[in-house]
Design a protein around this motif. Structure first.
Motif, mmCIF file in Angstrom:
data_model
loop_
_atom_site.group_PDB
_atom_site.id
_atom_site.type_symbol
_atom_site.label_atom_id
_atom_site.label_comp_id
_atom_site.label_asym_id
_atom_site.label_seq_id
_atom_site.Cartn_x
_atom_site.Cartn_y
_atom_site.Cartn_z
ATOM 1 N N PHE A 36 -27.880 -15.316 39.395
ATOM 2 C CA PHE A 36 -26.844 -15.384 40.424
ATOM 3 C C PHE A 36 -25.652 -16.211 39.952
ATOM 4 O O PHE A 36 -24.526 -15.995 40.410
ATOM 5 C CB PHE A 36 -27.439 -15.955 41.709
ATOM 6 N N ILE A 37 -25.894 -17.168 39.031
ATOM 7 C CA ILE A 37 -24.782 -17.910 38.429
ATOM 8 C C ILE A 37 -23.977 -16.972 37.533
ATOM 9 O O ILE A 37 -22.741 -16.973 37.556
ATOM 10 C CB ILE A 37 -25.308 -19.108 37.620
ATOM 11 N N SER A 38 -24.680 -16.162 36.744
ATOM 12 C CA SER A 38 -24.013 -15.197 35.870
ATOM 13 C C SER A 38 -23.238 -14.169 36.685
ATOM 14 O O SER A 38 -22.095 -13.820 36.362
ATOM 15 C CB SER A 38 -25.055 -14.499 34.988
ATOM 16 N N MET A 39 -23.859 -13.689 37.760
ATOM 17 C CA MET A 39 -23.191 -12.737 38.632
ATOM 18 C C MET A 39 -21.946 -13.359 39.256
ATOM 19 O O MET A 39 -20.939 -12.667 39.487
ATOM 20 C CB MET A 39 -24.159 -12.282 39.739
ATOM 21 N N GLY A 40 -22.005 -14.665 39.494
ATOM 22 C CA GLY A 40 -20.886 -15.363 40.134
ATOM 23 C C GLY A 40 -19.652 -15.508 39.288
ATOM 24 O O GLY A 40 -18.614 -15.960 39.785
ATOM 25 N N VAL A 41 -19.716 -15.154 38.003
ATOM 26 C CA VAL A 41 -18.521 -15.199 37.150
ATOM 27 C C VAL A 41 -18.139 -13.795 36.668
ATOM 28 O O VAL A 41 -17.448 -13.640 35.678
ATOM 29 C CB VAL A 41 -18.710 -16.140 35.931
ATOM 30 N N SER A 42 -18.608 -12.784 37.382
ATOM 31 C CA SER A 42 -18.239 -11.405 37.045
ATOM 32 C C SER A 42 -17.353 -10.833 38.140
ATOM 33 O O SER A 42 -17.499 -11.186 39.311
ATOM 34 C CB SER A 42 -19.492 -10.535 36.895
ATOM 35 N N GLY A 43 -16.435 -9.972 37.764
ATOM 36 C CA GLY A 43 -15.567 -9.333 38.750
ATOM 37 C C GLY A 43 -14.805 -10.361 39.567
ATOM 38 O O GLY A 43 -14.119 -11.235 39.040
ATOM 39 N N ASP A 44 -14.963 -10.277 40.907
ATOM 40 C CA ASP A 44 -14.362 -11.252 41.811
ATOM 41 C C ASP A 44 -15.327 -12.372 42.162
ATOM 42 O O ASP A 44 -15.061 -13.181 43.056
ATOM 43 C CB ASP A 44 -13.903 -10.559 43.104
ATOM 44 N N GLY A 45 -16.460 -12.407 41.468
ATOM 45 C CA GLY A 45 -17.447 -13.447 41.741
ATOM 46 C C GLY A 45 -18.491 -13.042 42.755
ATOM 47 O O GLY A 45 -19.308 -13.872 43.163
ATOM 48 N N GLY A 46 -18.480 -11.770 43.160
ATOM 49 C CA GLY A 46 -19.423 -11.288 44.159
ATOM 50 C C GLY A 46 -20.557 -10.477 43.549
ATOM 51 O O GLY A 46 -20.859 -10.596 42.359
ATOM 52 N N TYR A 47 -21.151 -9.642 44.367
ATOM 53 C CA TYR A 47 -22.299 -8.845 43.953
ATOM 54 C C TYR A 47 -21.927 -7.913 42.803
ATOM 55 O O TYR A 47 -20.879 -7.281 42.805
ATOM 56 C CB TYR A 47 -22.811 -8.023 45.133
ATOM 57 N N ASN A 48 -22.821 -7.851 41.799
ATOM 58 C CA ASN A 48 -22.614 -7.001 40.634
ATOM 59 C C ASN A 48 -23.803 -6.049 40.502
ATOM 60 O O ASN A 48 -24.894 -6.470 40.117
ATOM 61 C CB ASN A 48 -22.477 -7.863 39.373
ATOM 62 N N PRO A 49 -23.626 -4.774 40.837
ATOM 63 C CA PRO A 49 -24.759 -3.833 40.810
ATOM 64 C C PRO A 49 -25.351 -3.632 39.416
ATOM 65 O O PRO A 49 -26.549 -3.389 39.285
ATOM 66 C CB PRO A 49 -24.159 -2.532 41.363
ATOM 67 N N LYS A 50 -24.530 -3.756 38.377
ATOM 68 C CA LYS A 50 -25.046 -3.598 37.013
ATOM 69 C C LYS A 50 -26.006 -4.731 36.666
ATOM 70 O O LYS A 50 -27.058 -4.493 36.060
ATOM 71 C CB LYS A 50 -23.882 -3.561 36.011
#
Length: 224
Positions: A36-50
């Motif tokens: 969830f930390i890694s997901m938090g720095v992807s895109g806009d910081g929200g949910y990442n389906p990949k």
């Protein structure tokens, strides 16, 4: 003391979860916090389906943690220090910008026809909150207006230094930090911290009013 309290809380909670039988818990399916930390720095910081799909593909908890750590480091290196700071400012804005908390924008909220029956008092209320209600725009305007008012009350009530007010401030700051570090990027995540905002605003509003009165009197050359 804080570290000791956190350690005891973590150990106790972990033991309770391990030994409880009310809900089936499979340790091999756990998703590590670093995901969830890694997901938090992807895109806009929200949910990442990949990212979520990769967690489903990897069969071990250790493998999920290693994958998430690798992706996190890669994303941080790509951003760089200045890029990460800019990202955090943008993410904080996304976390706090929407006073409706993404009502009918994200997820599935109402298990009925989104076109409301507008007859009677209940129908009037539906017209404000249903997706195709004719007054939904009015609800969004009022919700945003109230959200701005609450934030102003909190921001300018800094003179209130009572312990309960300080605790509420720390709660809000902790919520901000939590959403900046982990999956965030959407205002609806603030709902879990909304009680702290409401309590703090009601505690300090009189200080805010006094502050603006003093500014008004100073601007108009009036003596206290």
């Amino acid at each position: 003391m804080t570290v000791l309290a956190l350690g005891i809380s973590y150990f106790t909670l972990n033991q309770k979860i391990t030994n409880q039988t009310y809900i089936a818990s499979y340790s091999t399916r756990h998703i590590p916090a670093i995901h969830f930390i890694s997901m938090g720095v992807s895109g806009d910081g929200g949910y990442n389906p990949k990212d979520a799909l990769e967690m489903a593909k990897i069969t071990t908890v250790k493998g999920r943690a290693e994958y998430s750590k690798k992706i996190l480091v890669k994303r941080l290196k790509k951003m760089g220090t200045w890029g990460y700071i800019q990202f955090l400012f943008k993410k904080q804005r996304n976390n706090t910008a929407d006073g409706t908390f993404a009502w009918v924008k994200e997820g599935h909220f109402i298990n009925e026809n989104p076109i409301p029956n507008t007859s009677g008092f209940a129908g009037t209320l539906r017209s404000f909150v249903y997706l195709y209600g004719k007054n939904l725009g009015d609800f969004r305007f009022l919700a945003q207006l109230w959200w701005i008012i609450w934030l102003i009350l909190i921001a300018f009530g800094w003179r209130d230094q009572r312990k309960i007010s300080q605790v509420m401030r720390l709660t809000i700051l902790g919520g901000f930090l939590y959403l900046l570090i982990f999956e965030g990027g959407r205002s609806r995540y603030l709902i879990q911290f909304l009680p702290a905002f409401l309590i703090l605003a009601t505690l300090v509003y009189d200080q805010t009013f006094d502050y603006f009165k003093r500014i008004y009197r100073w601007a108009n050359g009036l003596n206290d």
